[in-house]
Design a protein around this motif. Structure first.
Motif, PDB file in Angstrom:
ATOM      1  N   GLN A  27      -4.679   2.058   0.994  1.00 10.30           N
ATOM      2  CA  GLN A  27      -4.902   0.717   0.443  1.00 10.30           C
ATOM      3  C   GLN A  27      -5.789   0.775  -0.799  1.00 10.30           C
ATOM      4  O   GLN A  27      -5.597   0.009  -1.742  1.00 10.30           O
ATOM      5  CB  GLN A  27      -5.516  -0.189   1.509  1.00 10.30           C
ATOM      6  CG  GLN A  27      -4.539  -0.547   2.629  1.00 10.30           C
ATOM      7  CD  GLN A  27      -5.216  -1.242   3.783  1.00 10.30           C
ATOM      8  OE1 GLN A  27      -6.405  -1.051   4.023  1.00 10.30           O
ATOM      9  NE2 GLN A  27      -4.462  -2.054   4.520  1.00 10.30           N
ATOM     10  N   ARG A  54      -3.423   1.891  -3.536  1.00  6.35           N
ATOM     11  CA  ARG A  54      -2.438   0.878  -3.901  1.00  6.35           C
ATOM     12  C   ARG A  54      -3.065  -0.323  -4.597  1.00  6.35           C
ATOM     13  O   ARG A  54      -2.510  -0.826  -5.590  1.00  6.35           O
ATOM     14  CB  ARG A  54      -1.688   0.424  -2.655  1.00  6.35           C
ATOM     15  CG  ARG A  54      -0.626  -0.631  -2.922  1.00  6.35           C
ATOM     16  CD  ARG A  54       0.106  -1.013  -1.656  1.00  6.35           C
ATOM     17  NE  ARG A  54       1.090  -2.076  -1.913  1.00  6.35           N
ATOM     18  CZ  ARG A  54       1.835  -2.649  -0.965  1.00  6.35           C
ATOM     19  NH1 ARG A  54       1.713  -2.242   0.300  1.00  6.35           N
ATOM     20  NH2 ARG A  54       2.691  -3.590  -1.278  1.00  6.35           N
ATOM     21  N   TYR A  55      -4.202  -0.783  -4.097  1.00  5.82           N
ATOM     22  CA  TYR A  55      -4.771  -2.030  -4.600  1.00  5.82           C
ATOM     23  C   TYR A  55      -5.934  -1.835  -5.576  1.00  5.82           C
ATOM     24  O   TYR A  55      -6.383  -2.806  -6.181  1.00  5.82           O
ATOM     25  CB  TYR A  55      -5.239  -2.903  -3.426  1.00  5.82           C
ATOM     26  CG  TYR A  55      -4.102  -3.328  -2.535  1.00  5.82           C
ATOM     27  CD1 TYR A  55      -3.186  -4.292  -2.950  1.00  5.82           C
ATOM     28  CD2 TYR A  55      -3.923  -2.756  -1.282  1.00  5.82           C
ATOM     29  CE1 TYR A  55      -2.128  -4.671  -2.144  1.00  5.82           C
ATOM     30  CE2 TYR A  55      -2.869  -3.133  -0.456  1.00  5.82           C
ATOM     31  CZ  TYR A  55      -1.975  -4.091  -0.897  1.00  5.82           C
ATOM     32  OH  TYR A  55      -0.922  -4.462  -0.099  1.00  5.82           O
ATOM     33  N   ALA A  75     -13.872  -2.082  -1.912  1.00  7.29           N
ATOM     34  CA  ALA A  75     -12.687  -1.954  -1.061  1.00  7.29           C
ATOM     35  C   ALA A  75     -13.052  -1.335   0.283  1.00  7.29           C
ATOM     36  O   ALA A  75     -12.560  -1.762   1.339  1.00  7.29           O
ATOM     37  CB  ALA A  75     -11.629  -1.109  -1.767  1.00  7.29           C
ATOM     38  N   SER A 133      -6.199  -8.752  -3.517  1.00  9.83           N
ATOM     39  CA  SER A 133      -5.122  -7.984  -2.905  1.00  9.83           C
ATOM     40  C   SER A 133      -5.649  -7.090  -1.798  1.00  9.83           C
ATOM     41  O   SER A 133      -5.038  -6.957  -0.736  1.00  9.83           O
ATOM     42  CB  SER A 133      -4.416  -7.131  -3.978  1.00  9.83           C
ATOM     43  OG  SER A 133      -3.868  -7.941  -4.987  1.00  9.83           O
ATOM     44  N   THR A 134      -6.809  -6.477  -2.030  1.00  4.00           N
ATOM     45  CA  THR A 134      -7.394  -5.594  -1.015  1.00  4.00           C
ATOM     46  C   THR A 134      -7.769  -6.368   0.236  1.00  4.00           C
ATOM     47  O   THR A 134      -7.476  -5.953   1.360  1.00  4.00           O
ATOM     48  CB  THR A 134      -8.626  -4.881  -1.593  1.00  4.00           C
ATOM     49  OG1 THR A 134      -8.247  -4.191  -2.793  1.00  4.00           O
ATOM     50  CG2 THR A 134      -9.172  -3.878  -0.593  1.00  4.00           C
ATOM     51  N   PRO A 162      -3.587  -0.601  -9.917  1.00  4.17           N
ATOM     52  CA  PRO A 162      -3.839  -1.682 -10.891  1.00  4.17           C
ATOM     53  C   PRO A 162      -4.795  -1.278 -12.004  1.00  4.17           C
ATOM     54  O   PRO A 162      -4.637  -1.704 -13.148  1.00  4.17           O
ATOM     55  CB  PRO A 162      -4.434  -2.800 -10.029  1.00  4.17           C
ATOM     56  CG  PRO A 162      -3.954  -2.518  -8.653  1.00  4.17           C
ATOM     57  CD  PRO A 162      -3.908  -1.038  -8.545  1.00  4.17           C
ATOM     58  N   ARG A 178      -8.030  -9.777  -9.216  1.00  5.31           N
ATOM     59  CA  ARG A 178      -6.756  -9.611  -8.507  1.00  5.31           C
ATOM     60  C   ARG A 178      -6.837  -8.450  -7.514  1.00  5.31           C
ATOM     61  O   ARG A 178      -6.289  -8.516  -6.419  1.00  5.31           O
ATOM     62  CB  ARG A 178      -5.633  -9.363  -9.523  1.00  5.31           C
ATOM     63  CG  ARG A 178      -4.237  -9.480  -8.941  1.00  5.31           C
ATOM     64  CD  ARG A 178      -3.207  -9.153  -9.988  1.00  5.31           C
ATOM     65  NE  ARG A 178      -3.221  -7.740 -10.290  1.00  5.31           N
ATOM     66  CZ  ARG A 178      -2.510  -6.836  -9.626  1.00  5.31           C
ATOM     67  NH1 ARG A 178      -1.755  -7.213  -8.596  1.00  5.31           N
ATOM     68  NH2 ARG A 178      -2.554  -5.573  -9.961  1.00  5.31           N
ATOM     69  N   THR A 179      -7.534  -7.386  -7.923  1.00  2.75           N
ATOM     70  CA  THR A 179      -7.687  -6.222  -7.045  1.00  2.75           C
ATOM     71  C   THR A 179      -8.454  -6.595  -5.778  1.00  2.75           C
ATOM     72  O   THR A 179      -8.062  -6.220  -4.666  1.00  2.75           O
ATOM     73  CB  THR A 179      -8.412  -5.095  -7.794  1.00  2.75           C
ATOM     74  OG1 THR A 179      -7.619  -4.699  -8.919  1.00  2.75           O
ATOM     75  CG2 THR A 179      -8.634  -3.897  -6.885  1.00  2.75           C
ATOM     76  N   ALA A 218      -4.646  -7.375   2.171  1.00  7.80           N
ATOM     77  CA  ALA A 218      -4.015  -6.254   2.867  1.00  7.80           C
ATOM     78  C   ALA A 218      -4.794  -5.849   4.098  1.00  7.80           C
ATOM     79  O   ALA A 218      -4.226  -5.542   5.161  1.00  7.80           O
ATOM     80  CB  ALA A 218      -3.876  -5.055   1.920  1.00  7.80           C
TER      81      ALA A 218
END
Length: 301
Positions: free
Chosen positions: A192, A195-196, A183, A293-294, A200, A289-290, A297
């Motif tokens: 972020q 959150r991501y 990330a 999503s990261t 999760p 998915r993580t 974002a």
């Protein structure tokens, strides 16, 4: 080998059967009678269960318990997770704070309630004094029907968040470090990453904690009994408090047993609904998915 396993399991299974299963069977039988501890009893069938739905006080207790659950579960989740994130560090002082936050969990409810009874005193309570410093006239708390339940929620969250904090700490320490590294390489900031990546990855832990909070919320009794005795104006009469009053106050053990099984069904329904809403995903799917999503974002930032 299997024989040795059954030998080790024999004692806990026996204790479970004697102190859990047997009382449940007895309570189930009693719920179909008019048993009142003293005197004779007769079989009444489903009369106790049909009476429940015609009992206006049952609906008051159910409404109060639902209100308590609605306040307690989200607040307990947020505070426990926030504290765990803050204490998820390897420093000497962190261990001290973990211990301090866990102390209320092992303290007796009576001692905790005594402390909060003083804190919530409308005239000299520390909470209203602190509110007065910033120009806010604090409410009567335990003596006001609108504020009595939020006051009990505050005490309950304070007394129990330490245990949930420990569970979240275990979950946080199990989050793979390569997810955070990936990330950061993608340009994600601290929020972020939380959150991501963090949220999760804690889906299973959050499911466990939320389920425990829901079950505990529907079984709340000590706080209402010690602090308010169900008042003012029956605003803090919970389901378990009502069952206690019917069983040991009015000596209607048959009706109280029926109420207990209705509460058991309600808890099962809400626990299954929570399981349906927060079904943990597979680890590999969660990682993919993580990452998606990261990256999304960061690209939109």
């Amino acid at each position: 080998m299997r024989r040795n396993a059954w030998i080790f399991l024999a004692v806990p299974l026996a204790l479970f059967a004697v102190f859990m299963l047997l009382p449940m069977v007895i309570a189930a039988v009693i719920s179909f009678t008019d048993y009142a501890i003293v005197g004779d009893w007769t079989w009444v069938g489903f009369e106790n269960y049909t009476r429940i739905f015609q009992d206006s006080f049952f609906w008051i207790a159910l409404r109060n318990t639902a209100w308590y659950t609605l306040l307690y579960v989200p607040l307990g989740l947020v505070i426990a997770l926030s504290t765990a994130v803050l204490l998820n560090r390897r420093r000497g002082a962190v261990r001290l704070f973990r211990t301090l936050f866990y102390i209320p969990v092992v303290s007796s409810t009576v001692a905790t309630a005594t402390i909060w009874y003083w804190l919530l005193n409308p005239q000299k309570g520390l909470l209203n004094v602190a509110l007065g410093w910033i120009g806010i006239d604090g409410p009567a708390w335990l003596y006001d029907s609108q504020w009595a339940m939020p006051a009990i929620v505050l005490m309950s969250v304070w007394a129990g968040f330490g245990a949930n904090m420990i569970i979240f700490l275990g979950g946080l320490q199990g989050v793979p470090g390569d997810l955070y590294e990936a990330a950061r390489l993608d340009g994600a900031n601290a929020w972020q990453q939380f959150r991501y990546v963090t949220l999760p990855s804690l889906s299973r832990t959050t499911f466990l904690v939320s389920t425990l909070l829901i079950i505990g919320a529907f079984q709340v009794f000590d706080q209402a009994y010690v602090l308010t005795k169900g008042g003012p104006g029956n605003s803090t009469v919970t389901m378990v408090y009502y069952i206690y009053n019917k069983g040991f106050g009015a000596l209607e053990m048959g009706y109280a047993s029926a109420l207990s099984f209705v509460l058991f069904v309600i808890i099962i329904v809400f626990s299954l609904a929570n399981a349906r809403l927060s079904t943990p995903r597979s680890e590999s799917g969660e990682r993919r998915r993580t990452r998606r999503s990261t990256r999304k974002a960061v690209s939109e930032r």
